[in-house]
Design a protein around this motif. Structure first.
Motif, PDB file in Angstrom:
ATOM      1  N   ILE A  58      14.481   0.090   6.498  1.00  0.00           N
ATOM      2  CA  ILE A  58      13.912  -1.027   5.913  1.00  0.00           C
ATOM      3  C   ILE A  58      12.566  -0.305   5.087  1.00  0.00           C
ATOM      4  CG2 ILE A  58      12.297  -3.335   5.962  1.00  0.00           C
ATOM      5  CD1 ILE A  58      14.243  -3.716   8.541  1.00  0.00           C
ATOM      6  N   HIS A  59      12.012   0.331   5.733  1.00  0.00           N
ATOM      7  CA  HIS A  59      10.641   0.874   5.053  1.00  0.00           C
ATOM      8  C   HIS A  59      11.115   2.005   4.019  1.00  0.00           C
ATOM      9  CE1 HIS A  59       6.439   3.507   5.683  1.00  0.00           C
ATOM     10  NE2 HIS A  59       6.747   2.746   4.638  1.00  0.00           N
ATOM     11  N   MET A  60      12.254   2.590   4.201  1.00  0.00           N
ATOM     12  CA  MET A  60      12.561   3.814   3.164  1.00  0.00           C
ATOM     13  C   MET A  60      13.457   2.938   2.027  1.00  0.00           C
ATOM     14  SD  MET A  60      12.964   6.734   2.473  1.00  0.00           S
ATOM     15  CE  MET A  60      13.179   6.893   0.783  1.00  0.00           C
ATOM     16  N   SER A  61      13.977   1.540   2.131  1.00  0.00           N
ATOM     17  CA  SER A  61      14.419   0.884   1.008  1.00  0.00           C
ATOM     18  C   SER A  61      13.406   0.129   0.251  1.00  0.00           C
ATOM     19  CB  SER A  61      15.475  -0.030   1.766  1.00  0.00           C
ATOM     20  OG  SER A  61      16.456   0.009   2.253  1.00  0.00           O
ATOM     21  N   LEU A  62      12.137   0.005   0.938  1.00  0.00           N
ATOM     22  CA  LEU A  62      11.116  -0.626   0.283  1.00  0.00           C
ATOM     23  C   LEU A  62      10.524   0.615  -0.611  1.00  0.00           C
ATOM     24  CD1 LEU A  62       9.273  -2.690   3.084  1.00  0.00           C
ATOM     25  CD2 LEU A  62       9.983  -3.549   0.605  1.00  0.00           C
ATOM     26  N   LEU A  63      10.420   1.507  -0.092  1.00  0.00           N
ATOM     27  CA  LEU A  63       9.664   2.841  -1.012  1.00  0.00           C
ATOM     28  C   LEU A  63      10.831   3.362  -2.084  1.00  0.00           C
ATOM     29  CD1 LEU A  63       8.724   5.135   2.392  1.00  0.00           C
ATOM     30  CD2 LEU A  63       7.227   4.039   0.555  1.00  0.00           C
TER      31      LEU A  63
END
Lengths: 446, 525, 125
Positions: A338-343
């Motif tokens: 999730i964090h990587m998709s946001l970044l």
């Protein structure tokens, strides 16, 4: 007891249906002299208020990273995690699900694992990644065993820049698996001669970049020598955020890339749970440990995902499995994804730049202090500082001034003659005020 | 003149419409593409200001290539992952009778406490003086685990059950080495009913695995163990209660046989939930046992992790426990982190299992669970778990087949597929039909010692009403099998987000990551 | 072409002169289910009777294929790499694994004939 739905009437009725008159009749196979007659010598049940109070007191006896200027790294990093991440991983359907052995009702887990594998492969520059290991250190141990299987050799060379805990994990596993493991001397300046160690008896060489002391390492010459000798290069990282800014190991010839993914999506948690990232080249996929998620179609031809290549795993291969790993880091991989998709690549590159810029700034400020020198030629967000005194003592003094200055190298490498070296990490969460406080406090204690 | 007609307030004619929808979605059931198919390379869902100009210290190692990972805005991320979550079944969705996995309720109090800053926002290498509360959690948890198991020491750091097995077997290997018997004592006995992790673990550290056949009643015969044990025996790895859902009634004799041969007794504690507060492994002759905190002590399974696998050790093995470990002294809690330091305290640590100190996030949750239950609640939970499994057994014994007879089981009940013989319905079909009825299937085809196994573990979290509906459902399904309604099974599930998956296709030409259409085209050329 | 013989581990061997074709029996493929991967030995590898010669994997199982006789691997069925399904469709035809040059033809006498093998299959059921 608020977690137990059965009432006394329920229990009595169910015992009657079963056809016994006492619960202990169901425990009749336990030798009667071993059946406990009394409750264990432990406190009785408690309500939420009391439990929260007790645990809250313990929490309060610990200083949290966010409450002070904080520069501690050495394999785990304090980063900002978007609020969205923790909200989403607490969705019941993610939090309380099991390993996706029934793919028809686990497409949520399977799809994010597929996304995770894609992200890890892209970040490391490798062909394939698995669905996670426990953490970077155990993944590193598994990578060495995998190299032994591929090369049919059993000698690993560990760089002196490898995180000492990682080296200890590999060393322990090697001793137990009767494999040879040569660990080079601690290498603060990244000056070791690892090439001369590589010959045709070596299974793999394990090199970390950025290394334990923060140095960036060019792996190309090592990869070439490994491959000329039929050995594999295992590249390790403990700061995955660095991959937003530095050349990925896959572009420098690494055969297996393994590292710690905590920095993306996961809190410090006093050391765990974290998430081990593990990637390799396509030709080695069947020697890979851990779960793999693959794309396929269902009976109607609709795209979907399943766990695949499971015959490598313990539940089928038993004593011939590639690893004994079963449970991995499920929910931590979700947080990562999730964090990587946001970044996205844009955000990752930006946050990596901020980390680097902040570290460069702090390095300049610290090296301006008399008697303090920064030892690295290159670094990402962490570097080694030589202090005019015992680093562990100075860290304690700074802690009493409410500054968490970093990790004294002697804590992980006692007796290595590096008692005056401190590892200092600086991420996007550190402000100018934090750096100023650090510099002022250090000047005071020196 | 106002229009007072308004909206219809009755459903109207109850017509059925099987036409596909334009989007392919069906109301709350949404099709969700991969994040890479909706994201854009230039988009990001976080706002960070660009740093001011600075002199890079990256040597010549700056990344030149595109990473190739698109980003999404926050609302897109939220919707994407919420929709994915809706394609998953969890304990909170319904009864999750997955045998051997202990899918019990996960109290949210424990989630709340795990997020307290003194636990979640603490670095493992902060000065020890600043983490006393965190060390106290580890120390207190160890105390509870030792008290509940009757063992002398705990190695907390293993990251999951299989990692705990590895730790326990390493301690055994170290103890054998200390006695100078490494060269000769290298065989590990593993019953056929064992979890796959047991033989995999033993083989990983170069023990030779010798299978132990299981006798007619589903348990291990101490006479067989005695006949297989000898001067080459390093250990037995025994799951108790075993994977057939039975307590190994001769466990003490098995322990004696192994000890008489000079070997150690490793217990797989995956099924500890059946006996907490009822019996202590230490009283049964166990030398080492891992405890899956994510099973017995309810830390969430999280779609396959993270777990935690602390290992309790007997007096004989305690000195070999790996670093790190916590000591409580007059000055407070201290952390022993190196083998040298451990030897100052008279220990012979065999090494290190993992970086840092293990799964703190799981320790906090497990300790909260224990404090909430207390000794009385823990025992009641085990009794209820066993009661629930036996209730399921008693209510289904007339329709489904019990491989070891209709006798009391522990916290899980094992059926086989004898009752499905010649019906055209397999264990897998039956399991998939349960999905249509809103249940997660039980564990199927494990343990391997019975044919077409169905292992049901309802746990203590189910109410009687919930069990009654579950039982009624399985009875209805079983009657349906007997009536020959095979299509209800062989094509199932019909109502899940997807139908049965083509696993052969997935394995023959593995697609293990997303490739953008253009790149996929180029690769094909 | 000579007679086809079988082992208790469900390999078959068909001898032609001093070279034998080795694969797994129809029964073996039916037990494994859809084969998804085969790991074949290297050309020129010297096998002793009973050595692990190949690995065959289906979705749900993996098993070793043992050398039914001793000899040198002279040819492998490289087509299986892309088409492992041939083992399911035609195990004793296009699904063959390898050719072995026999080093001790007398070992053949210890193997089962087709009739014996059928009787053996009946006995294990």
């Amino acid at each position: 007891m608020r977690y137990l739905p059965l009432t006394s009437d329920d229990r009595a009725g169910m015992l009657a249906k079963i056809g016994v008159d006492h619960i202990d009749a169901l425990f009749a196979d336990i030798p009667s002299n071993k059946l406990l007659k009394h409750l264990p010598k432990l406190p009785l049940h408690k309500g939420e208020i009391e439990v929260e109070r007790l645990m809250g007191r313990m929490s309060a006896r610990t200083i949290s990273a966010s409450s002070v200027p904080f520069f501690v790294g050495a394999g785990a990093y304090k980063h900002h995690i978007p609020a969205t991440v923790d909200h989403l991983i607490q969705r019941s359907e993610f939090l309380t699900s099991y390993t996706p052995y029934q793919p028809e009702i686990a497409q949520g887990t399977l799809q994010y694992l597929f996304e995770f594998q894609t992200q890890v492969a892209a970040l490391t520059g490798m062909d394939v990644a698995n669905a996670s290991m426990y953490d970077g250190s155990t993944g590193c141990g598994e990578a060495v065993l995998m190299a032994h299987r591929i090369t049919k050799r059993s000698k690993a060379i560990l760089s002196g820049g490898l995180h000492p805990h990682y080296a200890d994990v590999v060393q322990t596993l090697s001793e137990m698996a009767q494999a040879e493991c040569v660990t080079l001397a601690p290498d603060v300046l990244a000056g070791e001669d690892i090439l001369s160690q590589i010959d045709n008896t070596v299974s793999c060489v394990v090199v970390q970049t950025p290394d334990f002391f923060g140095n960036l390492r060019d792996l190309r010459a090592i990869a070439d020598k490994c491959h000329a000798n039929g050995a594999l290069l295992i590249a390790v990282f403990t700061e995955v955020m660095s991959l937003g800014l530095i050349t990925p190991p896959g572009e420098m010839g690494a055969d297996i890339v393994v590292g710690e993914g905590q920095s993306i999506g996961n809190a410090l948690n006093f050391g765990g749970p974290y998430v081990g990232l593990f990637a390799t080249k396509s030709q080695y996929v069947r020697q890979m440990p851990g779960r793999l998620c693959g794309e396929t179609v269902d009976a109607d031809g609709t795209r979907g995902f399943v766990l695949t290549l499971s015959t490598r795993e313990q539940h089928i291969r038993r004593d011939k499995a590639t690893s004994n790993i079963c449970t991995n880091s499920g929910l931590c991989t979700l947080a990562f994804t999730i964090h990587m998709s946001l970044l996205g690549q844009t955000g990752l590159k930006r946050i990596a730049e901020i980390n680097h810029a902040n570290a460069v700034m702090l390095a300049g400020q610290l090296s301006a202090i008399k008697g303090v020198s920064v030892l690295n030629k290159s670094f990402f967000n962490e570097f080694a500082v030589r202090l005019p005194g015992n680093a562990a003592h100075l860290v304690e003094q700074l802690a009493s001034k409410h500054v968490m200055a970093g990790v004294p190298v002697s804590r992980l490498l006692p007796g290595a003659g590096l008692d005056d070296v401190l590892l200092v990490a600086n991420t996007e969460v550190n402000s100018d005020e934090d750096r100023q406080a650090f510099v002022e406090a250090l000047k005071e204690v020196l | 003149m106002l229009n007072r007609q308004g909206r219809p307030t009755t459903p109207g004619d109850a017509t059925h419409n099987d036409h596909p929808t334009f989007t392919g979605n069906k109301a709350l059931s949404q099709i969700e593409p991969l994040i890479f198919e909706t994201g854009r390379l230039e988009t990001t869902g976080v706002d960070y200001e660009a740093p001011q100009s600075f002199k890079s210290r990256l040597a010549e190692l700056e990344r030149k290539s595109e990473i190739g990972l698109p980003g999404v805005s926050e609302p897109e991320a939220m919707r994407h992952y919420v929709r994915l979550s809706q394609k998953n079944y969890g304990i909170d969705t319904g009864l999750f009778p997955l045998g051997s996995c202990t899918m019990k309720h996960n109290p949210r109090l424990n989630e709340k406490i795990a997020r307290m800053p003194g636990f979640s926002d603490v670095h493992p290498l902060q000065p020890v003086s600043t983490v006393q509360g965190a060390l106290e959690v580890m120390h207190t948890l160890s105390h509870w685990l030792m008290e509940l198991t009757g063992m002398d020491a705990v190695a907390l750091s293993p990251k999951a059950g299989a990692h705990g097995e590895l730790c326990g077997m390493m301690a055994i290997k170290a103890a054998i080495a200390a006695k100078g018997e490494s060269a000769t004592r290298n065989v590990v006995l593993v019953p056929d009913s064992a979890h796959g992790t047991n033989p995999a673990t033993a083989a990983l550290i170069h023990f030779i695995v010798k299978p132990v056949p299981v006798r007619e009643d589903g348990t291990v015969d101490p006479a067989v163990v005695a006949s297989l044990a000898g001067p080459d025996t390093a250990a037995i790895m025994l799951t108790n209660p075993n994977t057939c859902g039975l307590f190994e009634k001769d466990v003490v004799a098995i322990a004696d046989a192994i000890h008489a041969a000079g070997g150690y007794f490793y217990a797989d504690g995956a099924n500890f939930n059946a006996i907490v507060g009822k019996a202590r492994p230490g009283d049964l002759g166990v030398d080492a046992m891992h405890i899956n905190l994510h099973k017995t002590f309810s830390t969430p399974h999280g779609g396959g992790g993270p777990g935690a696998g602390p290992v309790v050790l007997s007096e004989l093995l305690a000195p070999f426990a790996p670093v790190p470990f916590v000591r409580h002294t007059d000055e407070g809690f201290e952390l022993v982190e190196s083998e040298e330091e451990a030897s100052n305290h008279g220990a012979h640590a065999f090494g290190r299992m993992t970086a840092f100190h293990g799964q703190m996030g799981m320790y906090v949750r497990a300790l909260s669970y224990m404090l909430s239950h207390g000794s009385d609640g823990l025992r009641q939970a085990s009794e209820d778990a066993v009661l629930n499994a036996n209730y399921v057994r008693a209510c289904l014994a007339d329709l489904m087949s019990l491989p070891f007879g209709n006798r009391p089981c522990m916290h899980e009940v094992l059926f086989d597929d004898t009752w499905l013989k010649d019906t055209g319905v397999t264990t897998l079909d039956f399991a998939k039909a349960m999905i249509d009825e809103g249940y997660h299937p039980m564990t199927v085809y494990f343990p391997l010692v019975v044919h077409g196994a169905m292992l049901i573990e309802p746990t203590e979290s189910e109410s009687r009403a919930s069990l009654d509906l579950f039982i009624a459902t399985l009875r209805d399904l079983a009657m349906s099998v007997k009536r020959g309604e095979t299509e209800r099974f062989t094509g199932a599930p019909y109502h899940a987000p997807v139908r049965r998956m083509d696993e052969t296709r997935a394995a023959r030409s593995p697609i293990l990551k997303y490739t953008p259409p253009q790149a996929a085209l180029e690769a094909a050329e | 072409m000579g007679e086809t013989k079988y082992t208790k581990d469900h390999e078959y061997i068909r001898v032609d002169g001093d070279v034998a074709i080795v694969g797994i029996s129809d029964y073996a493929q039916s037990q494994l289910g859809d084969v998804v991967f085969v790991e074949l030995p290297k050309l020129g590898k010297a096998l002793s009777k009973g050595d692990e010669a190949a690995v065959v994997e289906s979705v749900k199982a993996a098993s070793e294929v043992y050398a039914p006789v001793s000899g040198e691997v002279t040819e492998i069925n490289a087509a299986l790499e892309g088409q492992p399904g041939a083992i399911n469709e035609d195990p004793e035809g296009s699904g063959w694994f390898m050719k072995v040059k026999l080093s001790d033809p007398s070992e053949l006498s210890g193997l089962m004939s087709e009739a014996d093998y059928k009787a053996y299959l009946a006995s294990i059921h």
